[in-house]
Design a protein around this motif. Structure first.
Motif, PDB file in Angstrom:
ATOM      1  N   GLN A  39     -22.466 -14.232  21.825  1.00 19.30           N
ATOM      2  CA  GLN A  39     -21.737 -15.477  21.574  1.00 19.30           C
ATOM      3  C   GLN A  39     -21.108 -15.480  20.193  1.00 19.30           C
ATOM      4  O   GLN A  39     -20.001 -15.937  19.994  1.00 19.30           O
ATOM      5  CB  GLN A  39     -22.664 -16.677  21.760  1.00 19.30           C
ATOM      6  N   GLN A  40     -21.841 -14.914  19.243  1.00 21.82           N
ATOM      7  CA  GLN A  40     -21.320 -14.931  17.868  1.00 21.82           C
ATOM      8  C   GLN A  40     -20.025 -14.131  17.746  1.00 21.82           C
ATOM      9  O   GLN A  40     -19.211 -14.384  16.871  1.00 21.82           O
ATOM     10  CB  GLN A  40     -22.373 -14.382  16.908  1.00 21.82           C
ATOM     11  N   ARG A  88     -26.307 -16.543  29.230  1.00 24.47           N
ATOM     12  CA  ARG A  88     -27.635 -16.106  28.784  1.00 24.47           C
ATOM     13  C   ARG A  88     -28.533 -15.764  29.959  1.00 24.47           C
ATOM     14  O   ARG A  88     -28.480 -16.395  31.010  1.00 24.47           O
ATOM     15  CB  ARG A  88     -28.287 -17.208  27.943  1.00 24.47           C
ATOM     16  N   ASP A 144     -21.115 -19.627  29.092  1.00 22.98           N
ATOM     17  CA  ASP A 144     -22.399 -19.204  28.574  1.00 22.98           C
ATOM     18  C   ASP A 144     -22.986 -18.223  29.592  1.00 22.98           C
ATOM     19  O   ASP A 144     -22.878 -18.434  30.784  1.00 22.98           O
ATOM     20  CB  ASP A 144     -23.292 -20.448  28.467  1.00 22.98           C
ATOM     21  N   LYS A 172     -33.341 -12.918  25.087  1.00 21.84           N
ATOM     22  CA  LYS A 172     -33.355 -13.419  23.728  1.00 21.84           C
ATOM     23  C   LYS A 172     -31.964 -13.442  23.109  1.00 21.84           C
ATOM     24  O   LYS A 172     -31.739 -14.057  22.083  1.00 21.84           O
ATOM     25  CB  LYS A 172     -34.279 -12.547  22.856  1.00 21.84           C
ATOM     26  N   GLU A 173     -31.018 -12.727  23.743  1.00 21.83           N
ATOM     27  CA  GLU A 173     -29.684 -12.680  23.159  1.00 21.83           C
ATOM     28  C   GLU A 173     -28.826 -13.837  23.676  1.00 21.83           C
ATOM     29  O   GLU A 173     -28.892 -14.182  24.857  1.00 21.83           O
ATOM     30  CB  GLU A 173     -28.997 -11.361  23.534  1.00 21.83           C
ATOM     31  N   ASP A 174     -28.031 -14.381  22.785  1.00 17.02           N
ATOM     32  CA  ASP A 174     -27.089 -15.418  23.193  1.00 17.02           C
ATOM     33  C   ASP A 174     -25.818 -14.734  23.647  1.00 17.02           C
ATOM     34  O   ASP A 174     -25.051 -14.215  22.837  1.00 17.02           O
ATOM     35  CB  ASP A 174     -26.786 -16.354  22.022  1.00 17.02           C
TER      36      ASP A 174
END
Length: 440
Positions: free
Chosen positions: A51-52, A70, A68, A75-77
């Motif tokens: 996402q970043q 996920r 989104d 654990k990763e976005d």
RNA sequence: GUGGCUGUGGUGGAAGGGUACCACGUCUCACUGUGGAUGAGAAGGUUGAGGGUUCGAGACCCUUCAGCCACCCCA
């Protein structure tokens, strides 16, 4: 007993059935070949990005449309990619050893949670070609020339690329004294000029709380003849970015003409705006005017984007083809070449009876070994039924191996489009079918 | 995201509130060493989904989902 699940597609998404895939493959093939002819090479990246990586690149409006992705327990976005330019920038930043200028193309799906409409889907393919590592306007011009080549080869006749420059838009804001916060509103209003006219734009600006004085100054600029770049330069005398933008446009169009792009196909339009936030220099948008279907490509220079991923910033420019819209239009106007068949299968090998089945299978495998797309029939059915199938599938050629043929060591070849039939010696099978396919 | 229109078997259409019809397509059979024809027959829908009004709804109302159109935005 399991309960039936109603088969449904997610909103804005679709299946591509084989018939449709043949058409898509044709369009994509044309685009790919031209990309490569201009020296671009393929790149593939994951459909998921962190996402970043995606956030903060497209502007707030666009960002809302990012999916989104996920994992339930991950654990990763993660997010589904929104376009192909940001992933490209990430790749370039991660692979500094890539030789510059780096030219790559990518034809792949992206996802945007927009409200779907015809020609607008939530999952759609983008065809991007970008050049990283040069600030030369020749790169931008090459992109434009390439767009023209592709549209021509797809059969479009009337289209025009509108050119503008982010620097000019910035200067326009400076010149008119618009508060920076209102700039997006200003651009949005200006962009509608063609659609809603001067009065409409004026109203729009008033609604956006842009002062009357400012509005007057903007119209003063817009009223300048687009082809008189000197007049613009004069107005922007104390706004160097504006002059720079104008100079870039001039250079870009000169280079494009050197590459054989006809002057009337290029239209400098200082009111054309592209939404994505990352554009920094020339921006372009190609509109097909005959038939009147609007914007088919969009792109521009984004010299700052890679700098968001790496200390070593690199200039970049590129375009994206709206291939979905292109395909929709080509469907409507039936712009596909007539030899674009209904199926990939060239030959149907019928099975006469149990005794002759082995002979048919041998024929089929021989053809397949020779790279000829071949189908066989699975059951022991009447010839009529098998022919009916081949006909319905649109397979052009049928082979019959019955007792007569087996005895004479020949096969019968039937051309379903003409109804013509001929006997072929087993030894000449592949050769004769090749001839037949080439002539078709 | 906002507003509007639409939603009937695979597809296209029909049914003035009384228990779904037509065409095409699909499948089977016949024509049996040759297709796109013809003839006979069959399967397939409870009318996008859920709720409500009514003695009774595909038809009326509500909710929801989807498609389309406009806006927004964009490819």
């Amino acid at each position: 007993m399991a309960t039936l699940v109603e088969p449904r597609l997610p909103r804005g998404m679709r299946d591509m059935l084989p018939q449709k895939m043949l058409q898509r493959r044709y369009v994509i093939g044309v685009v790919e070949r031209v990309f490569e002819r201009f020296g671009f090479e393929p790149l593939q990246t994951p459909v998921l990005e962190l996402q970043q990586t995606l956030l903060g690149k497209y502007g707030p409006d666009a960002e809302k449309l990012i999916y989104d992705a996920r994992h339930r327990e991950g654990k990763e976005d993660l997010a589904l990619r929104y376009d192909l330019s940001v992933p490209l920038s990430r790749v370039v930043a991660m692979n500094p050893e890539l030789v510059k200028p780096f030219k790559r193309y990518q034809i792949a799906p992206v996802w945007r949670a927009e409200r779907p409409q015809k020609g607008r889907y939530r999952e759609f393919y983008q065809c991007d070609a970008d050049i990283v590592g040069t600030s030369s306007m020749l790169a931008d011009a090459e992109i434009v020339a390439m767009i023209f080549t592709i549209l021509s080869e797809l059969g479009f006749r009337e289209f025009v690329t509108k050119l503008n420059n982010r620097k000019v838009l910035t200067a326009l804001g400076e010149y008119s004294g618009v508060a920076p916060a209102l700039l997006p509103n200003l651009y949005r209003a200006i962009d509608k000029l063609e659609k809603i006219g001067q009065d409409g734009v004026r109203e729009e600006m008033q609604r956006a709380e842009i002062s009357a004085e400012t509005i007057a100054k903007i119209f003063e600029l817009i009223a300048l003849p687009v082809d008189d770049l000197n007049a613009w330069r004069e107005k922007f005398r104390v706004y160097p970015r504006g002059v720079e933008g104008i100079n870039e446009l001039e250079q870009l169009t000169a280079f494009a003409r050197d590459m054989g792009v006809q002057a009337e196909r290029l239209q400098i339009d200082l009111t054309m705006v592209r939404g994505l936030e990352y554009y920094t220099g020339p921006i372009f948008e190609t509109v097909v005017t005959e038939p009147k279907i609007g914007s088919l490509t969009g792109g521009g220079r984004y010299d700052g984007l890679i700098g968001l991923f790496s200390k070593n910033s690199l200039p970049a420019t590129g375009t994206s083809f709206g291939i979905e819209r292109i395909i929709d239009v080509m469907d409507e106007l039936n712009m596909y070449p007539p030899d674009l068949g209904k199926t990939v299968v060239d030959v149907f090998v019928s099975v006469f009876d149990a005794e002759r089945r082995a002979a048919s299978l041998a024929v089929a495998m021989e053809l397949r070994a020779a790279n000829i797309n071949t189908e066989v029939w699975y059951d022991l059915d009447a010839l009529g039924k098998q022919l009916k199938y081949a006909s319905a599938r649109g397979i052009p050629l049928v082979i019959i191996v019955g007792p007569d043929e087996a005895a004479a060591n020949i096969v019968t070849l039937r051309d379903l489009s003409t109804g013509e039939q001929q006997q072929i010696a087993r030894g000449e099978l592949v050769e004769r079918i090749r001839e037949k396919l080439e002539h078709a």
